[in-house]
Design a protein around this motif. Structure first.
Motif, PDB file in Angstrom:
ATOM      1  N   HIS A  69      -6.326   9.395   6.342  1.00  0.00           N
ATOM      2  CA  HIS A  69      -5.922   8.267   5.499  1.00  0.00           C
ATOM      3  C   HIS A  69      -4.966   7.348   6.281  1.00  0.00           C
ATOM      4  O   HIS A  69      -5.171   6.137   6.347  1.00  0.00           O
ATOM      5  N   GLU A  70      -3.946   7.963   6.905  1.00  0.00           N
ATOM      6  CA  GLU A  70      -2.958   7.166   7.642  1.00  0.00           C
ATOM      7  C   GLU A  70      -3.551   6.537   8.894  1.00  0.00           C
ATOM      8  O   GLU A  70      -3.248   5.396   9.221  1.00  0.00           O
ATOM      9  N   HIS A  73      -5.311   3.312   8.122  1.00  0.00           N
ATOM     10  CA  HIS A  73      -4.380   2.174   8.047  1.00  0.00           C
ATOM     11  C   HIS A  73      -4.037   1.679   9.452  1.00  0.00           C
ATOM     12  O   HIS A  73      -4.089   0.491   9.746  1.00  0.00           O
ATOM     13  N   GLY A 115      -6.743   2.908   3.744  1.00  0.00           N
ATOM     14  CA  GLY A 115      -6.336   4.290   3.438  1.00  0.00           C
ATOM     15  C   GLY A 115      -7.034   4.841   2.208  1.00  0.00           C
ATOM     16  O   GLY A 115      -7.729   5.865   2.281  1.00  0.00           O
ATOM     17  N   ASN A 160      -2.088   6.289  -4.514  1.00  0.00           N
ATOM     18  CA  ASN A 160      -1.711   5.258  -3.546  1.00  0.00           C
ATOM     19  C   ASN A 160      -2.132   3.864  -3.985  1.00  0.00           C
ATOM     20  O   ASN A 160      -1.618   2.876  -3.483  1.00  0.00           O
ATOM     21  N   ASP A 168       0.025   1.620  -1.177  1.00  0.00           N
ATOM     22  CA  ASP A 168      -1.110   0.807  -0.752  1.00  0.00           C
ATOM     23  C   ASP A 168      -1.493  -0.227  -1.808  1.00  0.00           C
ATOM     24  O   ASP A 168      -1.749  -1.390  -1.496  1.00  0.00           O
TER      25      ASP A 168
HETATM   26 ZN   LIG Z   1      -2.055   4.701   2.355  1.00  0.00          ZN
END
Ligand SMILES: [Zn+2]
Length: 374
Positions: A69-70, A73, A115, A160, A168
């Motif tokens: 996920h990170e 980004h 993400g 998120n 996010d």
């Molecule tokens: Zn995120």
């Protein structure tokens, strides 16, 4: 994130990846709740070793989902030309620290969505694997972990996507407000307010739950408190950044720069420069040229008995390209040079001539003043 030590994991795609100490607590809580409660309930009649293996394996897979996920980004940020200083995983996910703001609302929107979209894709893939294993008649212990991973990744995406900055969803909101108003600071202000409001709402839900005799929503209080605090500080950071962007280095540099001669011994440096001096880093001069930077850390790395026989030139860092900036550069633009791993000073060079120096203590002083005004 909370001043706790973090563990470095490596540099995928050149992005420094770190885990905050708080994450080990989460990993432990997730693994132990899976081991002692989730798996024994959903897959009964296995031995303790099997439950520990299932719990730990699933918790680590969840951890890998967070990393992906990170990284999503970070990769979108990099594609838009924004450098990532580091990615830290902590309590409820991760934070990608970027050297600059996104290029514009469009880039911020894509960056923020990367993400949650990744988490939804992982969740979808895990669900497909679960269905395939189930259809093939595999044992429960094989497909239940995938069911859990599908669920947790969808929940991660949804949490998120809550519209409170710096989550996010809050970044998506900020991108939209940024596009409408054309003003990043104003957009950050409203997206942060949304985060604080949302935080209070989550806490209220938890309180009503408790008043009605259920502790099912108690996690909402933790998330709400977390979101409120994070939103408030995110807006303040933005204000400070904006203030620092307006201050040129020439305004805060020490000039003329105090220089340390290359042949000076560390003992002389400690007595004459660090003791009573304002700075913890000095440029090193040989034959009229700056050849490096010497900091108090360099000196402390040498045994005290060797200080009289070691020269400044022996220990100084020679990596100067990363610590030079023109006098018109803003304080904000050089913040990345003051990373913990950096040299701790910026040489202000005007047309090839050293006109001053800005050290960590100068930066801390300016940030304090900006925080007070923010
Ligand atoms: Zn995120």
């Amino acid at each position: 994130m909370f001043g706790l030590p973090s563990v470095k994991l490596g540099r995928p795609f050149g992005i420094p990846l770190e885990i905050d100490a708080s994450w080990f607590l989460i990993l432990f809580l997730v693994a132990s709740s899976l081991t002692t409660s989730y798996f024994p309930q959903t897959v009964p009649d296995l031995g303790p070793v099997a439950y520990v293996a299932l719990g730990l394996g699933t918790a680590l897979a969840f951890f890998a989902s967070l990393v992906l996920h990170e990284l999503a980004h970070s990769l979108v940020a990099l594609a838009g030309g924004v450098k990532i200083t580091r990615v830290t995983l902590f309590l409820f996910g991760g934070v990608s620290q970027m050297e600059d703001e996104p290029r514009g609302p469009g880039h911020e929107f894509l960056l923020a969505m990367a993400g949650p979209v990744t988490s939804l894709l992982i969740g979808g893939a895990a669900w497909l694997v679960r269905q395939a294993l189930y259809a093939a008649g595999a044992v429960e212990a094989a497909w239940v972990p995938f069911e859990y991973l599908a669920l947790i990744n969808v929940m991660l995406a949804l949490f998120n996507l809550l519209p409170g900055f710096p989550l996010d969803g809050g970044r998506v909101l900020r991108a939209v407000l940024w596009a409408i108003t054309g003003n990043l600071l104003k957009a950050t202000k409203w997206a942060s307010r949304a985060g604080q409001t949302l935080g209070v709402l989550l806490i209220t839900v938890a309180v009503f739950g408790v008043l009605n005799g259920t502790f099912d929503f108690i996690w909402f209080a933790v998330m709400g408190w977390f979101l409120s605090t994070l939103s408030a500080s995110a807006y303040q950071n933005q204000l400070v950044r904006a203030a620092l962007a307006a201050i040129p280095l020439r305004q805060i540099m020490s000039t003329p720069a105090i220089l340390a001669p290359a042949e000076l011994s560390l003992a002389e440096l400690a007595d004459g420069y660090f003791l009573g001096g304002r700075h913890k880093t000095y440029p090193v001069l040989r034959d009229g040229h700056v050849i490096g930077l010497v900091s108090i850390d360099h000196v402390n790395a040498v045994a005290r008995g060797d200080w009289p026989s070691t020269t400044v030139a022996d220990v100084a860092s020679r990596d100067l390209e990363k610590s030079v900036a023109p006098p018109d550069a803003s304080v904000e633009s050089v913040l990345g040079m003051f990373d913990a791993s950096g040299p701790g000073a910026v040489l202000v060079v005007d047309e090839g001539r050293l006109s001053g120096i800005v050290t960590r203590s100068d930066i801390i002083r300016v940030i304090r003043e900006s925080v007070r005004r923010a």
